[in-house]
Write a protein that holds these residues in place. Sequence first.
Motif, mmCIF file in Angstrom:
data_model
loop_
_atom_site.group_PDB
_atom_site.id
_atom_site.type_symbol
_atom_site.label_atom_id
_atom_site.label_comp_id
_atom_site.label_asym_id
_atom_site.label_seq_id
_atom_site.Cartn_x
_atom_site.Cartn_y
_atom_site.Cartn_z
ATOM 1 N N VAL A 47 0.817 -1.207 0.000
ATOM 2 C CA VAL A 47 0.000 0.000 0.000
ATOM 3 C C VAL A 47 0.858 1.267 0.000
ATOM 4 O O VAL A 47 0.525 2.250 -0.678
ATOM 5 N N THR A 48 1.964 1.256 0.729
ATOM 6 C CA THR A 48 2.763 2.477 0.865
ATOM 7 C C THR A 48 3.235 3.017 -0.484
ATOM 8 O O THR A 48 3.065 4.216 -0.762
ATOM 9 N N VAL A 58 1.894 2.590 -3.386
ATOM 10 C CA VAL A 58 0.718 3.048 -4.139
ATOM 11 C C VAL A 58 0.267 4.411 -3.630
ATOM 12 O O VAL A 58 -0.027 5.329 -4.410
ATOM 13 N N ILE A 59 0.206 4.568 -2.307
ATOM 14 C CA ILE A 59 -0.221 5.844 -1.741
ATOM 15 C C ILE A 59 0.763 6.949 -2.098
ATOM 16 O O ILE A 59 0.368 8.064 -2.466
ATOM 17 N N LEU A 60 2.061 6.658 -2.004
ATOM 18 C CA LEU A 60 3.057 7.664 -2.354
ATOM 19 C C LEU A 60 2.950 8.056 -3.828
ATOM 20 O O LEU A 60 3.019 9.245 -4.176
ATOM 21 N N GLN A 103 0.304 7.842 -5.776
ATOM 22 C CA GLN A 103 -0.913 8.622 -5.994
ATOM 23 C C GLN A 103 -0.788 10.017 -5.407
ATOM 24 O O GLN A 103 -1.307 10.984 -5.981
ATOM 25 N N ALA A 104 -0.114 10.130 -4.256
ATOM 26 C CA ALA A 104 0.070 11.467 -3.671
ATOM 27 C C ALA A 104 0.915 12.347 -4.579
ATOM 28 O O ALA A 104 0.588 13.525 -4.805
ATOM 29 N N THR A 127 -1.169 13.208 -7.637
ATOM 30 C CA THR A 127 -2.195 14.198 -7.304
ATOM 31 C C THR A 127 -1.585 15.584 -7.147
ATOM 32 O O THR A 127 -2.141 16.594 -7.614
ATOM 33 N N VAL A 152 -9.157 7.593 -5.899
ATOM 34 C CA VAL A 152 -9.644 6.890 -4.714
ATOM 35 C C VAL A 152 -10.289 5.566 -5.103
ATOM 36 O O VAL A 152 -10.075 4.530 -4.456
ATOM 37 N N ALA A 212 -7.668 3.102 -6.057
ATOM 38 C CA ALA A 212 -6.930 2.666 -4.865
ATOM 39 C C ALA A 212 -7.736 1.648 -4.064
ATOM 40 O O ALA A 212 -7.195 0.650 -3.586
ATOM 41 N N PHE A 238 -6.550 -2.069 -3.307
ATOM 42 C CA PHE A 238 -6.427 -2.547 -1.932
ATOM 43 C C PHE A 238 -7.250 -3.820 -1.719
ATOM 44 O O PHE A 238 -6.813 -4.751 -1.038
#
Length: 470
Positions: free
Chosen positions: A50-51, A53-55, A57-58, A61, A194, A197, A201
């Motif tokens: 997840v980390t 992917v979140i980074l 996407q951040a 964005t 979102v 994601a 997930f």
Amino acid sequence: MTATAGSGGAGPGGAANSGGALRRDRRVRGLWVKRFLPRTLFGRSLLIIVTPVILAQAVATWIFYDRHWDTVTNRLAFAVAGDIATVVAQLEHDPSEEGRNWVLATTARTTDLIVTLEPGQILPDEPPVLRGLLQRTLGKALDERVARPFAINTSVAHEWYEIRVQMAGGVLSVMSPERRLFTPTSYIFILWMVGSAVVLFAVAILFMRNQIRPIKRLAAAADALGKGRDVTNFKMEGATEVRQAASAFLVMRERIQRQITQRTEMLAGVSHDLRTPLTRMKLALDMIGTMSEGCDPEIEELMADVAEMEAMIEGYLAFARGEGTEAVQPTDLSRLLNEVASGARREGTEVTLTVESGLTLPLRPNAMRRCVANLLANAGRHAGTAWVRAERRNGAIEIEIDDDGPGIPAAAREDVFKPFFRMDRSRNLATGGSGLGLTIARDVARSHGGDITLDDSPYGGLRAVIRLPL
């Protein structure tokens, strides 16, 4: 001048102290970070997936918003400001009523802007209040393109912006739809981010659960083997590394079972073979004692030695039986303890039994019966009164056996579990057994995944605690 030894902190000792303090700080920070990290393999695997992917996407964005507001919003705001500047210029170029009506009608038809002129109106002499990024961007565009006092009002109508510009003959009111200043692509982009994601997930959780399940089964099988229970329905599955670990576990289980079987057979065979010459020795000593008029002291000593050896061999056989391959089965511990207590009472030991109801767990009943019986036999031999209590405690079942005898010194409480160790160094069979009772008891407890510990009893004697995991 010569510097003193205690001056300054830059010497080797100061460097070592600072280095040690730095390492301690790093260790403390590492422990603080570990508190917030997941402890399970499933949680850590998800964190690893997840980390990034979140980074990603951040970052995407942030780049999107930066380019979106710098490019799209600026262009939209400057386009509206340019249209307003054009209207102002045309009105000033032809201030007649006919020219003004033509400019307002043309603007409404071609620019989606509703423009009205309020003659004689004056804007308040105060700087405009700009809230939010969109108003600040529009204000910047009006400053550059129109270069006149202005005010922005967003509460006139839903999804409309009112822009009031001060002119020489009054106030120019421009109603602009929100779509000319704002594009919904940002919201769409966020929803897509979102949504994707959440889907990623969900897929990651599903796949990770399937990958973690074989590891959990392997851990459960290893735990069952450690508790002495049969592992019959275990099979290799999962990823290649998990299958390798499962294969190693199966090989280890076969080796342990083979070693236990060989040890048991060896002890039983040796003990059985030694009984034959001992029997001949006993017969020979009996014949010598019958033929002689009196029993010589040497013959009595030989007979005592033979009796001691026979007791030791019986202990070997009991030890071998304790290592046997008795099947594990659900056992009512309350009933088992009542049977053992009844047997101890028949031997002359006063036993007080307190057992919690509903204590059922997988056991080798005969082996566990021998374990408790050996402890009660020791209590009866040295004390005469015993108290037995069994209850659930801290995820396990604990059986406490107390007596009011002389107890065992703390320094010798581990030695008494060694084979053939006796507190009475004379080896007199009248004062004790062969020294295998506690050895067999601990061996049985450990074969069930538990253990036996000794402590002081509140009754003044010894307390033996059998702990069996559930």
